[in-house]
Design a protein around this motif. Structure first.
Motif, PDB file in Angstrom:
ATOM      1  N   ASN A  72       0.821  -1.208   0.000  1.00 55.05           N
ATOM      2  CA  ASN A  72       0.000   0.000   0.000  1.00 55.05           C
ATOM      3  C   ASN A  72       0.856   1.260   0.000  1.00 55.05           C
ATOM      4  N   VAL A  73       1.979   1.194   0.700  1.00 55.27           N
ATOM      5  CA  VAL A  73       2.905   2.330   0.721  1.00 55.27           C
ATOM      6  C   VAL A  73       3.492   2.557  -0.665  1.00 55.27           C
ATOM      7  N   ASP A  74       3.853   1.477  -1.324  1.00 54.71           N
ATOM      8  CA  ASP A  74       4.456   1.572  -2.651  1.00 54.71           C
ATOM      9  C   ASP A  74       3.536   2.294  -3.628  1.00 54.71           C
ATOM     10  N   LYS A  75       2.243   1.994  -3.545  1.00 53.91           N
ATOM     11  CA  LYS A  75       1.267   2.679  -4.405  1.00 53.91           C
ATOM     12  C   LYS A  75       1.248   4.176  -4.124  1.00 53.91           C
ATOM     13  N   ALA A  76       1.309   4.528  -2.838  1.00 57.94           N
ATOM     14  CA  ALA A  76       1.310   5.940  -2.465  1.00 57.94           C
ATOM     15  C   ALA A  76       2.585   6.634  -2.936  1.00 57.94           C
ATOM     16  N   LEU A  77       3.721   5.948  -2.819  1.00 54.64           N
ATOM     17  CA  LEU A  77       4.987   6.542  -3.246  1.00 54.64           C
ATOM     18  C   LEU A  77       5.019   6.782  -4.754  1.00 54.64           C
ATOM     19  N   ILE A  78       4.390   5.902  -5.507  1.00 52.09           N
ATOM     20  CA  ILE A  78       4.309   6.093  -6.963  1.00 52.09           C
ATOM     21  C   ILE A  78       3.501   7.358  -7.272  1.00 52.09           C
ATOM     22  N   LYS A  79       2.402   7.556  -6.547  1.00 56.70           N
ATOM     23  CA  LYS A  79       1.589   8.759  -6.745  1.00 56.70           C
ATOM     24  C   LYS A  79       2.355  10.027  -6.339  1.00 56.70           C
ATOM     25  N   LEU A  80       3.191   9.892  -5.321  1.00 57.41           N
ATOM     26  CA  LEU A  80       3.954  11.044  -4.827  1.00 57.41           C
ATOM     27  C   LEU A  80       5.170  11.372  -5.692  1.00 57.41           C
ATOM     28  N   ALA A  81       5.594  10.426  -6.516  1.00 60.00           N
ATOM     29  CA  ALA A  81       6.862  10.560  -7.246  1.00 60.00           C
ATOM     30  C   ALA A  81       7.047  11.907  -7.956  1.00 60.00           C
ATOM     31  N   PRO A  82       6.028  12.451  -8.646  1.00 59.93           N
ATOM     32  CA  PRO A  82       6.234  13.728  -9.333  1.00 59.93           C
ATOM     33  C   PRO A  82       6.466  14.905  -8.380  1.00 59.93           C
ATOM     34  N   TYR A  83       6.199  14.712  -7.103  1.00 60.67           N
ATOM     35  CA  TYR A  83       6.292  15.799  -6.119  1.00 60.67           C
ATOM     36  C   TYR A  83       7.445  15.603  -5.142  1.00 60.67           C
ATOM     37  N   PHE A  84       8.338  14.622  -5.435  1.00 64.41           N
ATOM     38  CA  PHE A  84       9.281  14.207  -4.406  1.00 64.41           C
ATOM     39  C   PHE A  84      10.495  15.119  -4.251  1.00 64.41           C
ATOM     40  N   GLU A  85      10.234  16.352  -3.928  1.00 69.65           N
ATOM     41  CA  GLU A  85      11.235  17.288  -3.448  1.00 69.65           C
ATOM     42  C   GLU A  85      10.716  17.819  -2.122  1.00 69.65           C
ATOM     43  N   PRO A  86      11.578  17.940  -1.110  1.00 71.11           N
ATOM     44  CA  PRO A  86      11.089  18.361   0.202  1.00 71.11           C
ATOM     45  C   PRO A  86      10.247  19.639   0.187  1.00 71.11           C
ATOM     46  N   ALA A  87      10.706  20.663  -0.519  1.00 69.88           N
ATOM     47  CA  ALA A  87       9.964  21.928  -0.525  1.00 69.88           C
ATOM     48  C   ALA A  87       8.593  21.769  -1.180  1.00 69.88           C
ATOM     49  N   ILE A  88       8.504  20.932  -2.196  1.00 72.85           N
ATOM     50  CA  ILE A  88       7.220  20.722  -2.874  1.00 72.85           C
ATOM     51  C   ILE A  88       6.243  20.015  -1.951  1.00 72.85           C
ATOM     52  N   ILE A  89       6.697  18.945  -1.285  1.00 72.83           N
ATOM     53  CA  ILE A  89       5.839  18.235  -0.334  1.00 72.83           C
ATOM     54  C   ILE A  89       5.445  19.154   0.813  1.00 72.83           C
ATOM     55  N   ASP A  90       6.394  19.964   1.270  1.00 71.19           N
ATOM     56  CA  ASP A  90       6.150  20.864   2.399  1.00 71.19           C
ATOM     57  C   ASP A  90       5.017  21.840   2.101  1.00 71.19           C
ATOM     58  N   TYR A  91       5.004  22.377   0.882  1.00 70.26           N
ATOM     59  CA  TYR A  91       4.025  23.418   0.555  1.00 70.26           C
ATOM     60  C   TYR A  91       2.824  22.898  -0.245  1.00 70.26           C
ATOM     61  N   LEU A  92       2.769  21.597  -0.455  1.00 69.73           N
ATOM     62  CA  LEU A  92       1.608  20.992  -1.104  1.00 69.73           C
ATOM     63  C   LEU A  92       0.404  21.104  -0.158  1.00 69.73           C
ATOM     64  N   PRO A  93      -0.744  21.558  -0.647  1.00 70.91           N
ATOM     65  CA  PRO A  93      -1.920  21.625   0.238  1.00 70.91           C
ATOM     66  C   PRO A  93      -2.201  20.269   0.875  1.00 70.91           C
ATOM     67  N   ILE A  94      -2.543  20.284   2.145  1.00 67.87           N
ATOM     68  CA  ILE A  94      -2.705  19.032   2.883  1.00 67.87           C
ATOM     69  C   ILE A  94      -3.805  18.160   2.284  1.00 67.87           C
ATOM     70  N   GLU A  95      -4.831  18.788   1.708  1.00 71.14           N
ATOM     71  CA  GLU A  95      -5.914  18.010   1.081  1.00 71.14           C
ATOM     72  C   GLU A  95      -5.386  17.255  -0.140  1.00 71.14           C
ATOM     73  N   ASP A  96      -4.519  17.903  -0.919  1.00 71.26           N
ATOM     74  CA  ASP A  96      -3.923  17.240  -2.087  1.00 71.26           C
ATOM     75  C   ASP A  96      -2.994  16.113  -1.652  1.00 71.26           C
ATOM     76  N   LEU A  97      -2.199  16.371  -0.618  1.00 73.62           N
ATOM     77  CA  LEU A  97      -1.296  15.349  -0.105  1.00 73.62           C
ATOM     78  C   LEU A  97      -2.077  14.129   0.371  1.00 73.62           C
ATOM     79  N   ALA A  98      -3.153  14.354   1.080  1.00 72.66           N
ATOM     80  CA  ALA A  98      -3.969  13.255   1.602  1.00 72.66           C
ATOM     81  C   ALA A  98      -4.498  12.379   0.473  1.00 72.66           C
ATOM     82  N   GLN A  99      -4.924  12.988  -0.615  1.00 71.59           N
ATOM     83  CA  GLN A  99      -5.455  12.205  -1.733  1.00 71.59           C
ATOM     84  C   GLN A  99      -4.351  11.402  -2.421  1.00 71.59           C
TER      85      GLN A  99
END
Length: 213
Positions: free
Chosen positions: A44-71
């Motif tokens: 299940n984590v692997d699926k989430a990491l694949i979805k996160l891959a385009p955003y995988f820079e610390p600053a991008i994840i940090d400032y990504l809206p929490i609702e978008d991150l949750a999805q």
């Protein structure tokens, strides 16, 4: 005669070989994965990491809206809670300019205290980060370690830190050993020491009391 805990390590290492853990491309991905894997399995984590891959820079994840991150991490389960935990972690990480090398220079005890002060970072998650991201020798006490040590015949302390300190007192203070030991215990729990154990051909059978929970 080898110390009991080192004997377990040596038998597992001889059987499985080096594990090359944690399964991540970067320390940052490793740390996010350690939060996502709470109360779920790695698939299940692997699926989430694949979805996160385009955003995988610390600053991008940090400032990504929490609702978008949750999805994006929905497949990991408890996604709203984990999104809040990731955001809390990012707030702490930002204080160090997202610089893993800078954090590595910190004292292990002080760094552990800081990690445990972050919302949603418990002892196991903190210690996984210490070992795999910040290169600090710490024994990770997880459910697999408890299961295996109990079945072998060791009555380990009930508290997390007492269990951890007992192992750290007996084992050499080597990062590679703690890294491999955790990974080997996880692999062994998946292959043989499952909730319903497969004892035949188990590499620990000759030293195991075969106790059941």
């Amino acid at each position: 005669m080898q110390p009991a805990y080192k004997l377990i390590y040596n038998k597992l290492f001889e059987y499985y070989g080096p594990q090359s853990w944690w399964p991540a491309e970067t320390p940052f991905e490793m740390m996010i994965g350690s939060i996502l894997v709470q109360n779920t399995n790695w698939r299940n984590v692997d699926k989430a990491l694949i979805k996160l891959a385009p955003y995988f820079e610390p600053a991008i994840i940090d400032y990504l809206p929490i609702e978008d991150l949750a999805q994006l991490i929905r497949s990991s389960g408890f996604y709203n809670i984990k999104a809040k935990r990731i955001k809390a972690f990012m707030e702490w990480f930002r204080k160090y300019d997202y610089n893993v090398e800078r954090i590595k220079n910190m004292d292990k005890i002080e760094l552990r205290k800081e990690l445990l002060s972050i919302h949603g970072i418990g002892q196991e998650t903190a210690d996984v980060m210490l070992v795999y991201a910040f290169e600090k020798p710490v024994f990770v006490v997880d459910a697999y370690a408890r299961r295996i040590f109990y079945r072998i015949g060791h009555d380990m302390p009930a508290s997390y830190d007492s269990f951890r300190k007992l192992l750290e007192k007996e084992l050499p203070n080597k990062l590679t050993l703690y890294n491999e030991f955790h990974a080997l215990l996880v692999e062994h729990a998946k292959q043989y020491c499952r909730s319903k154990p497969i004892c035949e051909n188990c590499p620990l059978l000759d030293i195991c009391d075969r106790r059941r929970e």
